[in-house]
Write an enzyme that holds these catalytic residues in place. Structure first.
Site, PDB file in Angstrom:
ATOM      1  N   ARG A   3     -20.266  -3.591  72.082  1.00  0.00           N
ATOM      2  CA  ARG A   3     -19.701  -3.316  73.402  1.00  0.00           C
ATOM      3  C   ARG A   3     -20.070  -1.981  74.018  1.00  0.00           C
ATOM      4  NH1 ARG A   3     -13.767  -5.038  71.719  1.00  0.00           N
ATOM      5  NH2 ARG A   3     -14.623  -4.060  69.858  1.00  0.00           N
TER       6      ARG A   3
ATOM      7  N   ASP B  75     -20.362 -12.548  62.649  1.00  0.00           N
ATOM      8  CA  ASP B  75     -19.159 -11.856  62.208  1.00  0.00           C
ATOM      9  C   ASP B  75     -18.843 -12.277  60.790  1.00  0.00           C
ATOM     10  OD1 ASP B  75     -17.002 -10.054  63.551  1.00  0.00           O
ATOM     11  OD2 ASP B  75     -15.943 -11.375  62.183  1.00  0.00           O
TER      12      ASP B  75
ATOM     13  N   TYR C 294      -8.126 -10.941  55.471  1.00  0.00           N
ATOM     14  CA  TYR C 294      -7.916 -11.585  56.778  1.00  0.00           C
ATOM     15  C   TYR C 294      -7.257 -12.957  56.626  1.00  0.00           C
ATOM     16  CZ  TYR C 294     -10.540  -7.942  59.153  1.00  0.00           C
ATOM     17  OH  TYR C 294     -10.929  -6.737  59.668  1.00  0.00           O
TER      18      TYR C 294
ATOM     19  N   ARG D   7     -22.118 -11.191  76.848  1.00  0.00           N
ATOM     20  CA  ARG D   7     -20.818 -11.679  76.397  1.00  0.00           C
ATOM     21  C   ARG D   7     -20.073 -12.339  77.559  1.00  0.00           C
ATOM     22  NH1 ARG D   7     -15.665 -10.113  75.924  1.00  0.00           N
ATOM     23  NH2 ARG D   7     -14.601 -10.120  73.900  1.00  0.00           N
TER      24      ARG D   7
HETATM   25  O1  CP3 Z   1     -23.594  -4.773  63.095  1.00  0.00           O
HETATM   26  C1  CP3 Z   1     -23.897  -5.597  63.989  1.00  0.00           C
HETATM   27  O2  CP3 Z   1     -24.375  -5.261  65.097  1.00  0.00           O
HETATM   28  C2  CP3 Z   1     -23.791  -7.076  63.652  1.00  0.00           C
HETATM   29  C3  CP3 Z   1     -22.633  -7.733  64.122  1.00  0.00           C
HETATM   30  C4  CP3 Z   1     -21.305  -7.595  63.404  1.00  0.00           C
HETATM   31  C5  CP3 Z   1     -20.099  -7.865  64.097  1.00  0.00           C
HETATM   32  N1  CP3 Z   1     -19.087  -7.837  63.190  1.00  0.00           N
HETATM   33  C6  CP3 Z   1     -19.985  -8.174  65.534  1.00  0.00           C
HETATM   34  C7  CP3 Z   1     -18.691  -8.024  66.193  1.00  0.00           C
HETATM   35  C8  CP3 Z   1     -20.984  -7.318  62.080  1.00  0.00           C
HETATM   36  C9  CP3 Z   1     -21.889  -6.909  60.938  1.00  0.00           C
HETATM   37  C10 CP3 Z   1     -19.575  -7.500  61.945  1.00  0.00           C
HETATM   38  C11 CP3 Z   1     -18.864  -7.363  60.659  1.00  0.00           C
HETATM   39  C12 CP3 Z   1     -17.397  -7.309  60.647  1.00  0.00           C
HETATM   40  N2  CP3 Z   1     -16.515  -8.033  61.423  1.00  0.00           N
HETATM   41  C13 CP3 Z   1     -16.645  -6.551  59.728  1.00  0.00           C
HETATM   42  C14 CP3 Z   1     -17.224  -5.717  58.601  1.00  0.00           C
HETATM   43  C15 CP3 Z   1     -17.791  -4.450  59.082  1.00  0.00           C
HETATM   44  C16 CP3 Z   1     -16.770  -3.441  59.474  1.00  0.00           C
HETATM   45  O3  CP3 Z   1     -16.768  -3.053  60.655  1.00  0.00           O
HETATM   46  O4  CP3 Z   1     -16.037  -2.989  58.585  1.00  0.00           O
HETATM   47  C17 CP3 Z   1     -15.285  -6.781  59.993  1.00  0.00           C
HETATM   48  C18 CP3 Z   1     -14.109  -6.147  59.284  1.00  0.00           C
HETATM   49  C19 CP3 Z   1     -15.224  -7.720  61.059  1.00  0.00           C
HETATM   50  C20 CP3 Z   1     -14.000  -8.336  61.649  1.00  0.00           C
HETATM   51  C21 CP3 Z   1     -13.928  -8.114  63.104  1.00  0.00           C
HETATM   52  N3  CP3 Z   1     -14.719  -8.752  64.035  1.00  0.00           N
HETATM   53  C22 CP3 Z   1     -13.083  -7.225  63.786  1.00  0.00           C
HETATM   54  C23 CP3 Z   1     -12.072  -6.306  63.134  1.00  0.00           C
HETATM   55  C24 CP3 Z   1     -13.387  -7.360  65.155  1.00  0.00           C
HETATM   56  C25 CP3 Z   1     -12.731  -6.664  66.328  1.00  0.00           C
HETATM   57  C26 CP3 Z   1     -13.421  -5.372  66.487  1.00  0.00           C
HETATM   58  C27 CP3 Z   1     -12.938  -4.622  67.685  1.00  0.00           C
HETATM   59  O5  CP3 Z   1     -13.392  -3.482  67.789  1.00  0.00           O
HETATM   60  O6  CP3 Z   1     -12.165  -5.167  68.485  1.00  0.00           O
HETATM   61  C28 CP3 Z   1     -14.433  -8.286  65.291  1.00  0.00           C
HETATM   62  C29 CP3 Z   1     -15.104  -8.695  66.542  1.00  0.00           C
HETATM   63  C30 CP3 Z   1     -16.526  -8.247  66.675  1.00  0.00           C
HETATM   64  N4  CP3 Z   1     -17.487  -8.515  65.754  1.00  0.00           N
HETATM   65  C31 CP3 Z   1     -17.112  -7.558  67.770  1.00  0.00           C
HETATM   66  C32 CP3 Z   1     -18.467  -7.425  67.477  1.00  0.00           C
HETATM   67  C33 CP3 Z   1     -19.529  -6.808  68.353  1.00  0.00           C
HETATM   68  C34 CP3 Z   1     -16.397  -7.115  69.053  1.00  0.00           C
HETATM   69  C35 CP3 Z   1     -16.051  -8.367  69.776  1.00  0.00           C
HETATM   70  C36 CP3 Z   1     -16.209  -8.348  71.252  1.00  0.00           C
HETATM   71  O7  CP3 Z   1     -17.345  -8.416  71.813  1.00  0.00           O
HETATM   72  O8  CP3 Z   1     -15.146  -8.369  71.906  1.00  0.00           O
END
Ligand code: CP3
Length: 354
Positions: free
Chosen positions: A31, A77, A153, A40
């Site tokens: 984002r 994700d 989760y 998105r």
């Molecule tokens: O690194 C990258 O660019 C690849 C994409 C990627 C995403 N999530 C995209 C995403 C990767 C590698 C993840 C891994 C992920 N997802 C983890 C492990 C890594 C870490 O950060 O510890 C975890 C715990 C998640 C679970 C998850 N997914 C959460 C907690 C959230 C919300 C995050 C927030 O800031 O609100 C997501 C959603 C998510 N996954 C987003 C992205 C870009 C944001 C969603 C959006 O566009 O609204």
């Protein structure tokens, strides 16, 4: 398959010499990039984006078109696995991920299936399509959550501040938690091997919440299963080793045992100095990390100074090989993209071997 034009990332993970320290950034597609937000919006939602291989390909390449990053990471994700297990993943704006169903009772655990990888075809299709679109520019990283982090989760039904439900199960019914971890382990192995078959050239296992455990619980409930995952992965594909990175956020205290899990590299958050980490485990594994993501809220001079400090901590013994530069956790959505450019260029410039 097209020949790889930049293999610095794969070489650094195997502790082989590279002309400079390679860099990629956790959550590099996300984002903080206006072009990501535009895609998105077209997709309608995060899941609409993540389940569409065309959109996944588009956003995976966006940061590479802006910055000279040395690796691409699959846009997806970690929660795709519990979703494929039937738990019903959804996102509430501003609140992060949630599940319609949780796994808490004996009955829930008994009914929980091992994920059907066929239901995750949208992910492996995305991997194959991204590989084609990359045309060998840089290697593609596939990933999964660790069995324990996925269990967090699944049991909590979303994020948590205290992991009360997971820890209640851990201390009241450890047998049930082990059963969930067993199913997660089988799912993660099949999922990551399917990503290798589809073209992933390196893998990362995200253990975001292992650091919430006690020393002994970490070994039993997180590391033991991560070790099983590593043992179940294909070692090579297309004639080349597929290196694996293991990241436990908050795992700095446990590096020696983490280094035995079968990973080629450990990801580190910003709470440990790379010189200490290298002294403790650098003879065994490469290290990835570990700039505090908040450094990117500083100005260009601060970013350059802090990046140089991380590089120097790793290369205090004059050997800079075996380091992949990264942040210590995902990049904040409030980051100015120009600051990412300053970081990438600073790392390449300051680490160029003479
Ligand atoms: O690194 C990258 O660019 C690849 C994409 C990627 C995403 N999530 C995209 C995403 C990767 C590698 C993840 C891994 C992920 N997802 C983890 C492990 C890594 C870490 O950060 O510890 C975890 C715990 C998640 C679970 C998850 N997914 C959460 C907690 C959230 C919300 C995050 C927030 O800031 O609100 C997501 C959603 C998510 N996954 C987003 C992205 C870009 C944001 C969603 C959006 O566009 O609204």
């Amino acid at each position: 398959m097209t020949a790889l034009q930049n293999d610095t990332f794969l070489r650094a993970l195997m502790r082989e010499p590279t002309p400079y320290t390679p860099i990629w950034i956790m959550r590099q597609a996300g984002r903080y990039l206006p072009e990501y937000n535009a895609t998105r919006k077209k997709a309608g939602s995060f899941l609409g984006l993540a389940k569409n291989p065309d959109y996944c390909t588009e956003v995976t390449l966006q940061p590479l078109d802006r910055f000279k990053l040395d690796a691409a990471i699959l846009f997806s994700d970690i929660l795709t696995i519990p979703d494929a297990m039937g738990l019903g993943l959804y996102f509430v704006e501003g609140e992060g991920p949630k599940f319609e169903r949780t796994v808490r009772t004996e009955e829930d655990v008994r009914k929980l299936p091992v994920a059907d990888i066929g239901q995750l075809k949208y992910v492996t299709d995305a991997v194959a399509q991204i590989r084609r679109a990359l045309k060998g520019r840089v290697p593609l990283i596939g990933f999964s959550g660790s069995p324990f982090t996925l269990a967090c989760y699944m049991i909590e039904g979303g994020g948590s501040d205290d992991f009360r439900q997971v820890k209640t199960m851990l201390y009241q019914r450890p047998d049930l938690l082990h059963e969930i971890l067993e199913k997660n382990t089988q799912s993660v192995i099949a999922y990551l091997n399917a990503q290798i078959d589809a073209g992933a050239q390196a893998l990362m296992l995200f253990d975001t919440w292992g650091g919430a455990l006690s020393h002994s619980a970490y070994q039993q409930f997180s590391l033991a299963y991560a070790t099983r995952v590593m043992a179940g992965l294909k070692r090579s594909n297309e004639g080349r080793v597929v290196p694996r990175v293991f990241f436990t956020k908050g795992g700095g205290l446990w590096l020696e045992s983490m280094a035995e899990c079968g990973a080629d590299a450990l990801g580190l958050d910003w709470t440990i100095s790379l010189s200490e980490a290298k002294r403790r485990v650098g003879h065994k594994v490469a290290l990835q990390g570990n700039l505090d993501p908040n450094v990117l809220f500083g100005d260009a001079a601060t970013i350059e100074r802090e990046a140089a400090r991380v590089l120097d901590e790793f290369a205090h013994d004059k050997n800079a090989d075996g380091h992949v530069f990264n942040l210590g956790h995902g990049i904040s959505q409030f980051t100015n993209p120009d600051h990412v450019e300053a970081l990438v260029n600073a790392v390449h410039r300051a680490s160029a071997r003479v």
